[in-house]
Design an enzyme around this catalytic site. Sequence first.
Site, PDB file in Angstrom:
ATOM      1  CG  ASP A   9     -26.112-154.672  51.684  1.00 45.71           C
ATOM      2  OD1 ASP A   9     -27.091-154.456  50.954  1.00 45.71           O
ATOM      3  OD2 ASP A   9     -25.257-155.560  51.442  1.00 45.71           O
ATOM      4  CG  ASP A  11     -29.554-159.302  48.731  1.00 46.01           C
ATOM      5  OD1 ASP A  11     -30.032-160.380  49.087  1.00 46.01           O
ATOM      6  OD2 ASP A  11     -30.216-158.384  48.207  1.00 46.01           O
TER       7      ASP A  11
END
Length: 223
Positions: A9, A11
């Site tokens: 991922d 953020d």
Amino acid sequence: MPIRALVFDVDGTIAETEELHRIAFNQAFEEAGLPWEWSPGVYADLLKVTGGRERIQAYSASTRSGAIDASALHARKTKIYNEQVASGMLTLRPGIAEIIAKGLSHGCQLAIATTTSRPNVDALFDMTLGSDVLKQFRSIRTGEDVAAKKPDPEVYLKVVEDLGLSPQDCLAFEDSANGVAAARRAGLMCIASPATYTRRDNLSEANRILSSWADLCGEALCA
Ligand code: XBP
Ligand code: MG
């Protein structure tokens, strides 16, 4: 089962980006003459809606603001955010550079599964690990590639298909409840480490929870 790919991922996982996203949203609202200002507390609640455009739409509906152009606002916010990232306002979370380097040196495939927009991924890598490192990621799937954002598993399923692997061969790195849910629903193993904005998320669906990615640095991650 040996791990053959590390899927990240962006953020909150690779870097603490959300405060910069919040500032960029507020600047875009101000420029558009909207009387909206998202405080850190409001923004923490709004993060339950993944995707910046969807977040603007959800907020607009909750305040009954009338017609707004969420796509145009979001495009402007992305430009502002990119400029901030390009001015060097982000650093990687501790341990992430080491995990990526270890994955590469052990012949593990690398991939990205994120809700954010592709220009934001490029801007972050340009200013941190460099675009040459990003080029070594076999699959980069972003918000533009999916019909349904996390917690929907679509982005992870697309990455797994790109890699030509089974979900069980892949290990996801996530910071949020929505992200962990997406990875687990797609059938990946998932290690979670909360970021500042996701520190109150329930990450119990993850296979392992760490307070810092640096805790992984002495471990073998992939086959
Ligand atoms: C992060 C998000 C993103 C960012 C803003 O989720 O929800 O929407 O807050 O990015 P994840 P955009 O970490 O699961 O990818 O404005 O580009 O959508
Ligand atoms: Mg995240």
